[in-house]
Scaffold this active site. Structure first.
Site, PDB file in Angstrom:
ATOM      1  N   ASP A 299       0.875  -0.971   0.098  1.00 21.65           N
ATOM      2  CA  ASP A 299       0.217   0.069   0.422  1.00 21.65           C
ATOM      3  C   ASP A 299       0.916   1.106  -0.514  1.00 21.65           C
ATOM      4  O   ASP A 299       2.126   1.189   0.645  1.00 21.65           O
ATOM      5  CB  ASP A 299      -1.062   0.053   1.511  1.00 21.65           C
ATOM      6  N   GLU A 346       1.011  -0.993  -4.920  1.00 22.59           N
ATOM      7  CA  GLU A 346       0.342   0.479  -5.212  1.00 22.59           C
ATOM      8  C   GLU A 346       0.782   1.886  -5.650  1.00 22.59           C
ATOM      9  O   GLU A 346       1.275   3.018  -5.092  1.00 22.59           O
ATOM     10  CB  GLU A 346      -0.843   0.367  -3.986  1.00 22.59           C
ATOM     11  N   ASP A 399     -10.873   2.601  -1.788  1.00 24.10           N
ATOM     12  CA  ASP A 399     -10.771   3.652  -1.550  1.00 24.10           C
ATOM     13  C   ASP A 399     -11.878   4.557  -2.804  1.00 24.10           C
ATOM     14  O   ASP A 399     -12.043   5.478  -2.980  1.00 24.10           O
ATOM     15  CB  ASP A 399      -9.747   3.965  -1.529  1.00 24.10           C
TER      16      ASP A 399
END
Length: 507
Positions: A299, A346, A399
């Site tokens: 992430d 990511e 998200d």
């Protein structure tokens, strides 16, 4: 130069554990999880992506956990505890686990679940004494600190460790030993929770792997401020040396999600201190995650190359600055230690050449999100004709809007761009046309939120960044596991080379 191998071409589904059906208000590692694995296997899915499994804290975000090593006790299945003789079924009857089976009520989980688990512990501490002790010895390097941390928090009515008595906050050995002696049973309770979590997850993961599913786990770049990690590893974080308050916190600059940016509040790493420790914390962290997952999604990957540093006193993320990390030293250490590890970067948002170079240096696949793709000139890297093989394309993320939600809220200009690019007519099922196009893309993995396959709009959205109290709640129902949907995904997988013809259950 060490580079990771390419991931096999296939498709994947994002389905968090908390989103699974269950009779007790939140998804668990129980029967419904095994049924989800069967559904994904029937759909010829190769990759099951889940959100972090850590124990959530205030706000219920899996990205703000009390420990980067511990698991979430909410995911311990109560029916398995009944089967093991640690609970009686009638103890769970007439208990209210929430009034809406579509959404998790975290207040109920917090107030009810631990009381139930305490009953199971009262029996397990004697019946499984030897097994728990073996687990404790094996995992003691992180487990003892975690259990002590949680016991102190419980005793202090859940206040942050920054508000503890000075000796406990500063980890004075005598004060900690005195507390541990007085609260042995409470500490042992938290040990039991982790024993049961890891036992149940191991069995579920082994079942998924036998069904040819690889688990993609999500690894948050930062630890939470109110966490055992910050308490124990405070020396590698940018904290005030006297008060331990954060000096700098992490976040993201203003973007399409938020004009104020994202103020995460996590303490950031002191990269010089990380280097002095030979990146010991990260080596331990990666090793722990590789036992839980087959592949790790890193992430906020750009934060390894340069992180957005926001003064801790600020109330928004507008005025942060970019500070450099030491990513090549870190990843050289990680990959030398775990040469078979597999990662996904990511790399969303504003990505610099330096971040691309870092990703490509190690052969990490990056991410393409179709919802980010549409500008007037059709030249976005997020459009399928610009993809490279070594990448993962996403119809949506936790998200973003769901794919159907994205289509529902698109204005006339955006709708025209989408229709023009995909060659859509008014009568087309636009969602499935886009899913098909992503399946047909050259990206090694085509990843879809389960909501996108099911056709749900933004009522099924997982997270709205920079908001609190309304996220991480959406859940499936039993009826969502439609065998016709599984057949449809499997057929697409065959057409577009995402299906393993030799696919058989592993023994």
């Amino acid at each position: 130069m060490l580079r990771q191998k390419r991931l096999e071409r296939g498709n994947g589904i994002i389905l968090p554990i908390f989103s699974l059906p269950s009779n007790y208000g939140i998804g668990t590692f129980g029967k419904k999880a095994y049924e989800a694995v069967d559904f994904l296997s029937d759909a010829a899915v190769k990759y099951w992506q889940i959100l972090p499994l850590g124990q959530t804290s205030y706000g219920d975000s899996p990205y703000q956990s009390f420990s980067t090593f511990a698991g979430n006790p909410y995911f311990i299945d109560l029916d398995i505890l009944i089967e093991d003789g640690l609970l009686e079924k009638d103890e769970l009857e007439n208990l209210n686990f929430g009034d809406n089976e579509r959404y998790v009520d975290y207040g109920i989980q917090y107030n009810l679940r631990y009381r139930i688990l305490e009953k199971a512990y009262d029996i397990a501490k004697d019946r499984y004494k030897d097994e728990i002790e073996d687990f404790r010895k094996e995992e003691g390097w992180w487990l003892e600190d975690y259990a002590l941390f949680m016991a102190i928090k419980k005793d202090k009515l859940d206040v942050s460790w920054l508000e503890w008595d000075d000796k406990l906050k500063k980890r004075d050995p005598e004060a900690l030993a005195e507390f541990a002696a007085k609260h042995k049973d409470l500490i042992d309770f938290y040990i039991f929770l982790q024993y049961e979590f890891f036992k149940q997850w191991k069995k579920l993961k082994e079942y998924a792997n036998r069904k040819n599913l690889q688990i993609i786990g999500d690894l948050p770049i930062y630890v939470a401020m109110d966490s055992c990690d910050a308490w124990v590893y405070c020396d590698i974080l940018k904290l005030d040396p006297k008060t331990f308050d954060p000096l700098i916190v992490g976040g993201a600059p203003p973007d399409a999600y938020s004009e104020d940016g994202q103020l995460w509040g996590n303490p950031v790493y002191d990269w010089e201190k990380l280097k002095e420790s030979d990146y010991d914390f990260w080596v331990k962290r990666i090793g722990s995650c590789l036992r839980l997952y087959d592949i790790l999604r890193l992430d906020h990957f750009r934060g390894f190359e340069a992180y957005y540093a926001i003064p801790a006193s600020d109330d928004n993320a507008r005025y942060g600055t970019w500070e450099l990390g030491k990513p090549y030293e870190l990843f050289d250490k990680i990959i030398n230690t775990y040469p078979e590890a597999l990662f996904i970067a990511e790399d969303l948002g504003y990505i610099t050449k330096e971040v691309d170079d870092l990703k490509n240096h190690y052969n990490f696949p990056g991410m393409n999100v179709i919802q980010f793709a549409f500008g007037k000139n059709f030249d976005s890297n997020y459009l399928p004709h610009n993809y490279v093989n070594n990448s993962v394309v996403y119809s949506s993320t936790h998200d973003s809007d769901t794919l159907q939600g994205f289509l529902d809220v698109a204005d006339d200009e955006l709708t025209e761009l989408i229709d023009k690019y995909f060659g859509l007519d008014e009568d087309d099922d636009k969602r499935w046309k886009i899913i098909r196009a992503l399946m047909a893309s050259v990206s090694d993995i085509a990843m879809f939120e389960i909501q996108d396959i099911l056709g749900y709009g933004n009522e099924a959205k997982i997270n709205s960044p920079s908001t609190i109290g309304v996220n991480w709640k959406w859940r499936m129902l039993d009826s969502d596991f439609d065998p016709d949907l599984a057949k449809r995904i499997k057929e697409m997988s065959k057409i577009y080379g995402r299906y393993d013809n030799g696919r058989t259950e592993k023994k």
